[in-house]
Design a protein around this motif. Structure first.
Motif, PDB file in Angstrom:
ATOM      1  N   HIS A 130       0.827  -1.196   0.000  1.00 36.80           N
ATOM      2  CA  HIS A 130       0.000   0.000   0.000  1.00 36.80           C
ATOM      3  C   HIS A 130       0.869   1.257   0.000  1.00 36.80           C
ATOM      4  O   HIS A 130       0.588   2.216  -0.711  1.00 36.80           O
ATOM      5  CB  HIS A 130      -0.951   0.009   1.198  1.00 36.80           C
ATOM      6  CG  HIS A 130      -1.786   1.244   1.256  1.00 36.80           C
ATOM      7  ND1 HIS A 130      -1.391   2.381   1.922  1.00 36.80           N
ATOM      8  CD2 HIS A 130      -2.981   1.536   0.686  1.00 36.80           C
ATOM      9  CE1 HIS A 130      -2.307   3.321   1.767  1.00 36.80           C
ATOM     10  NE2 HIS A 130      -3.277   2.837   1.029  1.00 36.80           N
ATOM     11  N   ASP A 132       3.857   1.649  -1.204  1.00 35.04           N
ATOM     12  CA  ASP A 132       4.454   1.816  -2.530  1.00 35.04           C
ATOM     13  C   ASP A 132       3.437   2.349  -3.538  1.00 35.04           C
ATOM     14  O   ASP A 132       3.742   3.270  -4.308  1.00 35.04           O
ATOM     15  CB  ASP A 132       5.044   0.485  -2.996  1.00 35.04           C
ATOM     16  CG  ASP A 132       5.978   0.654  -4.171  1.00 35.04           C
ATOM     17  OD1 ASP A 132       6.962   1.413  -4.051  1.00 35.04           O
ATOM     18  OD2 ASP A 132       5.711   0.041  -5.225  1.00 35.04           O
ATOM     19  N   ARG A 133       2.228   1.806  -3.543  1.00 38.18           N
ATOM     20  CA  ARG A 133       1.179   2.292  -4.463  1.00 38.18           C
ATOM     21  C   ARG A 133       0.841   3.756  -4.175  1.00 38.18           C
ATOM     22  O   ARG A 133       0.690   4.567  -5.085  1.00 38.18           O
ATOM     23  CB  ARG A 133      -0.088   1.440  -4.342  1.00 38.18           C
ATOM     24  CG  ARG A 133      -0.036   0.128  -5.067  1.00 38.18           C
ATOM     25  CD  ARG A 133      -1.409  -0.531  -5.166  1.00 38.18           C
ATOM     26  NE  ARG A 133      -2.168  -0.550  -3.927  1.00 38.18           N
ATOM     27  CZ  ARG A 133      -2.057  -1.483  -2.973  1.00 38.18           C
ATOM     28  NH1 ARG A 133      -1.182  -2.471  -3.108  1.00 38.18           N
ATOM     29  NH2 ARG A 133      -2.799  -1.434  -1.891  1.00 38.18           N
ATOM     30  N   HIS A 134       0.708   4.079  -2.895  1.00 39.33           N
ATOM     31  CA  HIS A 134       0.376   5.438  -2.470  1.00 39.33           C
ATOM     32  C   HIS A 134       1.465   6.414  -2.921  1.00 39.33           C
ATOM     33  O   HIS A 134       1.180   7.488  -3.461  1.00 39.33           O
ATOM     34  CB  HIS A 134       0.209   5.449  -0.942  1.00 39.33           C
ATOM     35  CG  HIS A 134      -0.096   6.779  -0.358  1.00 39.33           C
ATOM     36  ND1 HIS A 134       0.857   7.550   0.250  1.00 39.33           N
ATOM     37  CD2 HIS A 134      -1.256   7.474  -0.278  1.00 39.33           C
ATOM     38  CE1 HIS A 134       0.299   8.671   0.689  1.00 39.33           C
ATOM     39  NE2 HIS A 134      -0.980   8.651   0.376  1.00 39.33           N
ATOM     40  N   HIS A 136       3.636   6.094  -5.414  1.00 37.71           N
ATOM     41  CA  HIS A 136       3.634   6.263  -6.866  1.00 37.71           C
ATOM     42  C   HIS A 136       2.418   7.045  -7.360  1.00 37.71           C
ATOM     43  O   HIS A 136       2.522   7.807  -8.323  1.00 37.71           O
ATOM     44  CB  HIS A 136       3.772   4.909  -7.563  1.00 37.71           C
ATOM     45  CG  HIS A 136       5.182   4.418  -7.514  1.00 37.71           C
ATOM     46  ND1 HIS A 136       5.658   3.643  -6.482  1.00 37.71           N
ATOM     47  CD2 HIS A 136       6.233   4.636  -8.340  1.00 37.71           C
ATOM     48  CE1 HIS A 136       6.931   3.386  -6.685  1.00 37.71           C
ATOM     49  NE2 HIS A 136       7.307   3.979  -7.804  1.00 37.71           N
ATOM     50  N   HIS A 137       1.288   6.885  -6.703  1.00 35.97           N
ATOM     51  CA  HIS A 137       0.098   7.663  -7.044  1.00 35.97           C
ATOM     52  C   HIS A 137       0.388   9.162  -6.904  1.00 35.97           C
ATOM     53  O   HIS A 137       0.084   9.955  -7.797  1.00 35.97           O
ATOM     54  CB  HIS A 137      -1.068   7.248  -6.137  1.00 35.97           C
ATOM     55  CG  HIS A 137      -2.210   8.193  -6.138  1.00 35.97           C
ATOM     56  ND1 HIS A 137      -3.109   8.277  -7.184  1.00 35.97           N
ATOM     57  CD2 HIS A 137      -2.593   9.123  -5.235  1.00 35.97           C
ATOM     58  CE1 HIS A 137      -4.003   9.218  -6.908  1.00 35.97           C
ATOM     59  NE2 HIS A 137      -3.717   9.741  -5.734  1.00 35.97           N
ATOM     60  N   HIS A 138       1.004   9.535  -5.788  1.00 31.68           N
ATOM     61  CA  HIS A 138       1.273  10.948  -5.546  1.00 31.68           C
ATOM     62  C   HIS A 138       2.431  11.483  -6.388  1.00 31.68           C
ATOM     63  O   HIS A 138       2.425  12.654  -6.781  1.00 31.68           O
ATOM     64  CB  HIS A 138       1.476  11.218  -4.062  1.00 31.68           C
ATOM     65  CG  HIS A 138       0.193  11.182  -3.296  1.00 31.68           C
ATOM     66  ND1 HIS A 138      -0.841  12.055  -3.532  1.00 31.68           N
ATOM     67  CD2 HIS A 138      -0.231  10.358  -2.311  1.00 31.68           C
ATOM     68  CE1 HIS A 138      -1.849  11.794  -2.722  1.00 31.68           C
ATOM     69  NE2 HIS A 138      -1.503  10.754  -1.971  1.00 31.68           N
ATOM     70  N   ALA A 140       2.891  10.577  -9.411  1.00 28.27           N
ATOM     71  CA  ALA A 140       2.211  10.834 -10.688  1.00 28.27           C
ATOM     72  C   ALA A 140       1.475  12.170 -10.641  1.00 28.27           C
ATOM     73  O   ALA A 140       1.442  12.903 -11.643  1.00 28.27           O
ATOM     74  CB  ALA A 140       1.246   9.694 -11.023  1.00 28.27           C
ATOM     75  N   GLN A 141       0.906  12.511  -9.488  1.00 21.54           N
ATOM     76  CA  GLN A 141       0.264  13.811  -9.347  1.00 21.54           C
ATOM     77  C   GLN A 141       1.264  14.938  -9.525  1.00 21.54           C
ATOM     78  O   GLN A 141       0.978  15.942 -10.191  1.00 21.54           O
ATOM     79  CB  GLN A 141      -0.397  13.950  -7.966  1.00 21.54           C
ATOM     80  CG  GLN A 141      -1.669  13.190  -7.793  1.00 21.54           C
ATOM     81  CD  GLN A 141      -2.252  13.419  -6.413  1.00 21.54           C
ATOM     82  OE1 GLN A 141      -1.533  13.635  -5.433  1.00 21.54           O
ATOM     83  NE2 GLN A 141      -3.577  13.362  -6.336  1.00 21.54           N
ATOM     84  N   GLU A 144       2.147  15.327 -13.172  1.00 25.64           N
ATOM     85  CA  GLU A 144       1.043  15.984 -13.874  1.00 25.64           C
ATOM     86  C   GLU A 144       1.030  17.492 -13.594  1.00 25.64           C
ATOM     87  O   GLU A 144       0.862  18.301 -14.497  1.00 25.64           O
ATOM     88  CB  GLU A 144      -0.273  15.357 -13.438  1.00 25.64           C
ATOM     89  CG  GLU A 144      -1.511  16.013 -13.998  1.00 25.64           C
ATOM     90  CD  GLU A 144      -2.777  15.468 -13.356  1.00 25.64           C
ATOM     91  OE1 GLU A 144      -3.584  16.283 -12.864  1.00 25.64           O
ATOM     92  OE2 GLU A 144      -2.938  14.226 -13.332  1.00 25.64           O
TER      93      GLU A 144
END
Length: 148
Positions: A130, A132-134, A136-138, A140-141, A144
């Protein structure tokens, strides 16, 4: 996350200028500085979770109020270089710490973490995934928001 990946992310983030990372994209939307500050807060919280899951049986962790933490620490007013250095050092430590976690605790140690996983207990391995996913999600933000 591996140390090499952390280094590559650090190098990329280090190319971003203060003006770029300070830009708030819309009212109520975090700037890249605030997003990275949130990731520092996440590292802090997860560090404590992982350590307690190795040393305690079935701990219960609240979720933190991320907006309140952002305001209390004024990530927007903090120099980018300081936030970046803190993120880098903390994640290098977490990568090292993750490599030291006892294999027998990865699937046996469980904790309840607020509403994560529907409020059901998570194993230490699930919490590591979790994180690691969190992260990478941020990241990516941030990509962007800086137009990368």
């Amino acid at each position: 996350m591996r140390r090499e990946e952390i280094g590559a992310i650090y190098d990329w983030l280090g190319t971003l200028g203060e003006e770029t990372v300070s830009r708030v994209p819309a009212p109520g939307v975090w700037s890249p500085k605030q997003v990275l500050g949130h990731l520092v807060d996440s590292a802090c919280n997860n560090h404590a979770r992982w350590a307690r899951m190795v040393t305690e049986d079935a701990p219960v962790f609240p979720l933190w109020d991320q907006d309140a933490w952002d305001l209390a620490q004024d990530w927007q007013g903090c120099p980018w270089a300081e936030i970046l250095s803190l993120w880098h050092a903390y994640n290098l430590h977490l990568a090292r710490f993750a490599s030291l976690l006892p294999a027998d605790r990865l699937h046996s140690a469980c904790a309840t973490v607020g509403r994560l996983n529907g409020g059901q207990p998570m194993t230490l391995a699930e919490l590591l995934e979790h994180y690691d996913r969190h992260l990478h999600h941020h990241l990516a933000q941030i990509r962007e928001r800086v137009g990368a």
